[in-house]
Design a protein around this motif. Structure first.
Motif, short mmCIF file in Angstrom:
data_model
loop_
_atom_site.label_atom_id
_atom_site.label_comp_id
_atom_site.label_asym_id
_atom_site.label_seq_id
_atom_site.Cartn_x
_atom_site.Cartn_y
_atom_site.Cartn_z
N TYR A 13 -0.01 65.26 41.19
CA TYR A 13 0.43 66.08 42.22
C TYR A 13 0.02 67.58 42.09
O TYR A 13 0.48 68.10 43.08
CB TYR A 13 1.63 65.46 42.73
CG TYR A 13 1.85 64.20 42.95
CD1 TYR A 13 1.50 63.50 44.42
CD2 TYR A 13 2.32 63.20 42.03
CE1 TYR A 13 1.36 62.29 44.39
CE2 TYR A 13 2.34 61.93 42.40
CZ TYR A 13 1.67 61.43 43.45
OH TYR A 13 1.66 60.11 43.62
N SER A 14 -0.33 67.97 41.03
CA SER A 14 -0.63 69.40 40.96
C SER A 14 0.70 70.10 40.97
O SER A 14 0.62 71.24 41.71
CB SER A 14 -1.74 69.92 41.65
OG SER A 14 -3.03 69.40 41.66
N VAL A 15 1.70 69.69 40.51
CA VAL A 15 3.06 70.37 40.38
C VAL A 15 3.47 70.51 39.15
O VAL A 15 3.48 69.75 38.29
CB VAL A 15 3.96 69.43 41.23
CG1 VAL A 15 5.46 70.13 41.05
CG2 VAL A 15 3.79 69.39 42.69
N PRO A 16 3.53 71.81 38.41
CA PRO A 16 3.71 72.44 37.18
C PRO A 16 5.30 71.58 37.04
O PRO A 16 6.15 71.50 37.99
CB PRO A 16 3.89 73.65 37.16
CG PRO A 16 3.64 74.25 38.69
CD PRO A 16 3.57 72.95 39.52
N GLU A 17 5.51 71.02 35.77
CA GLU A 17 6.77 70.73 35.31
C GLU A 17 7.99 71.39 35.95
O GLU A 17 9.08 71.01 36.62
CB GLU A 17 6.90 70.55 33.90
CG GLU A 17 7.77 69.64 33.27
CD GLU A 17 7.53 69.91 31.84
OE1 GLU A 17 7.02 69.22 31.21
OE2 GLU A 17 8.15 70.89 31.29
N THR A 18 7.87 72.75 35.77
CA THR A 18 8.88 73.89 36.07
C THR A 18 9.18 73.85 37.75
O THR A 18 10.11 74.22 37.85
CB THR A 18 8.19 74.95 35.59
OG1 THR A 18 7.23 75.52 35.96
CG2 THR A 18 8.52 75.38 34.17
N GLU A 19 8.17 73.30 38.35
CA GLU A 19 8.33 73.12 39.98
C GLU A 19 8.72 72.02 40.34
O GLU A 19 8.56 71.46 41.67
CB GLU A 19 7.22 73.85 40.70
CG GLU A 19 6.62 75.31 40.16
CD GLU A 19 7.62 76.18 40.33
OE1 GLU A 19 8.34 76.26 41.73
OE2 GLU A 19 7.82 77.29 39.66
N ALA A 20 8.99 70.93 39.59
CA ALA A 20 9.13 69.53 39.99
C ALA A 20 10.29 69.42 40.86
O ALA A 20 11.41 70.23 40.78
CB ALA A 20 9.24 68.76 38.63
N PRO A 21 10.27 68.38 41.82
CA PRO A 21 11.43 68.36 42.69
C PRO A 21 12.76 67.68 41.99
O PRO A 21 12.74 67.45 40.81
CB PRO A 21 11.23 67.21 43.68
CG PRO A 21 9.91 66.52 43.06
CD PRO A 21 9.31 67.49 42.07
N ASN A 22 13.63 68.17 42.64
CA ASN A 22 15.17 67.60 41.83
C ASN A 22 15.25 65.88 42.24
O ASN A 22 15.80 65.44 43.18
CB ASN A 22 16.15 68.51 42.55
CG ASN A 22 17.65 68.00 41.77
OD1 ASN A 22 17.59 67.45 40.76
ND2 ASN A 22 18.63 68.47 42.48
N GLY A 23 14.40 65.43 41.23
CA GLY A 23 14.08 63.97 41.38
C GLY A 23 15.63 63.00 41.79
O GLY A 23 15.34 62.15 42.68
N VAL A 24 16.74 63.51 41.28
CA VAL A 24 17.99 62.59 41.31
C VAL A 24 18.28 62.56 42.75
O VAL A 24 19.12 61.79 43.03
CB VAL A 24 19.05 63.02 40.22
CG1 VAL A 24 19.70 64.37 40.85
CG2 VAL A 24 19.98 61.87 39.95
N GLU A 25 17.93 63.64 43.59
CA GLU A 25 18.47 63.76 44.99
C GLU A 25 17.56 62.49 45.65
O GLU A 25 18.26 62.16 46.86
CB GLU A 25 18.13 65.00 45.51
CG GLU A 25 18.82 66.08 44.92
CD GLU A 25 20.33 66.07 45.16
OE1 GLU A 25 20.71 65.62 46.03
OE2 GLU A 25 21.10 66.62 44.28
N ILE A 26 16.76 62.07 45.42
CA ILE A 26 15.95 60.89 46.21
C ILE A 26 17.01 59.73 45.94
O ILE A 26 17.19 59.05 47.12
CB ILE A 26 14.56 60.87 45.56
CG1 ILE A 26 13.87 62.03 46.41
CG2 ILE A 26 13.82 59.48 46.22
CD1 ILE A 26 12.58 62.07 45.70
N PRO A 27 17.12 59.07 44.72
CA PRO A 27 17.95 57.73 44.71
C PRO A 27 19.43 57.94 45.20
O PRO A 27 20.07 57.05 45.72
CB PRO A 27 18.14 57.41 43.23
CG PRO A 27 17.68 58.47 42.51
CD PRO A 27 16.77 59.56 43.47
#
Ligand SMILES: [Mn+2]
Length: 318
Positions: free
Chosen positions: A230-244
């Motif tokens: 997704y061409s997203v650097p690890e440091t800019e990754a979304p806050n994944g836990v907000e999804i579940p």
């Protein structure tokens, strides 16, 4: 509070530090403090551990990226939003090199590591505490300082949604929006804006949510190949836990994330489960409703299996 105010008033040149992985409460608080101190005729420099994330650029503010090989001269070091000296990272060296230190924070677990410590463990944000400190000091706010403080408070309260919000939080926010800045834009940029790549990354996470214990546990996995895909650097990754966390019926939300050859697990509780107890079981920690830990030497699958088992125990024990 008086001991900290005393130090702020007496300083000629202050270094302002905050925790690593600077979030908007940390940045807004640090920038507000620097700005107010400068308004009092003092020198103030905010030292960050790394360049703030792209998505936090709008906060503005000026800062120096700390270089451990350089020496910096100040007569006061103030830490804001930092619960533990270890969370200063490399800047511990700078903290230790300054003869007078202060610590302003809202983490209940703050280790009171400075000469003067002011900690309110129940308060929504460091921004809210700083407002009260400025008021007691008689320090003048202006539009810029108000904008920084509002950003800090808005961010750490989830836009005034969390249970940490009190009548005081709203009274302070009401005072702040009386200054001239675009508070609606701040909320939009903090909560309702993602770049296109992050949006596609989030869509993939949504598409792959896993459900356990009859829907009481919801989990996403963020794997190293996704950053590239997704061409997203690890440091800019979304806050994944907000999804579940958003999925109806979820009592514990989990994000298992590959980061720097290790695995980071984030946990959120929507109800009675105490996720800090689960995190502590894996050597981490946090709050009842938000906690996490890091592990090395395990595969994604092993890490996921272990956390699912721990969460299943926690939800059946309720
Ligand atoms: Mn905070």
């Amino acid at each position: 509070m008086d001991a900290v105010i005393e130090k702020l008033k007496n300083a000629r040149s202050a270094a302002v530090l905050t925790h690593i992985n600077e979030d908007p409460d940390a940045l807004g608080s640090a920038f507000a403090l620097c700005h107010v101190l400068r308004g009092m005729g003092k020198t103030a420099v905010c030292y960050v551990s790394e360049k703030p994330q792209e998505r936090h650029k709008f906060i503005g503010g000026d800062y120096v990226i700390y270089d451990k090989d350089k020496t910096y001269e100040h007569d006061l070091c103030v830490c804001v939003d930092c619960g533990d000296m270890k969370r200063l990272g490399d800047r511990i060296k700078l903290f230790k090199s300054i003869c007078s230190t202060a610590n302003i924070d809202h983490h209940r677990t703050n280790t009171l590591f400075a000469d003067a410590n002011y900690v309110e463990g129940e308060t929504s944000s460091t921004g809210e505490i700083l407002f009260k400190i400025f008021e007691k000091m008689g320090a003048a706010l202006d539009d810029t300082a108000a904008r920084y403080l509002y950003t800090a408070i808005c961010s750490d309260t989830g836009c005034f949604k969390y249970s940490s919000v009190t009548p005081d939080t709203f009274r302070i926010a009401a005072r702040l929006i009386g200054y001239n800045f675009d508070f609606a834009e701040i909320a939009r940029l903090l909560f309702d804006t993602d770049d296109l790549n992050v949006t596609r990354f989030k869509a993939a996470l949504m598409d792959s949510v896993e459900s356990y214990a009859g829907g009481k546990i919801s989990l996403v996995r963020m794997t190293a190949d996704m950053y590239e895909k997704y061409s997203v650097p690890e440091t800019e990754a979304p806050n994944g836990v907000e999804i579940p966390r958003r999925i109806e019926g979820t009592q514990i939300a989990v994000c298992v994330k590959e980061k720097h050859n290790r695995i980071e697990v984030s946990l959120r509780s929507n109800g009675r489960a105490d996720v800090s107890a689960i995190a502590e079981g894996f050597g981490g920690g946090g709050h009842r409703a938000a906690a996490g830990y890091k592990i090395t030497g395990k595969t994604m699958d092993e890490a996921a299996r272990a956390v699912i088992a721990a969460c299943e125990n926690a939800v059946t024990a309720l």
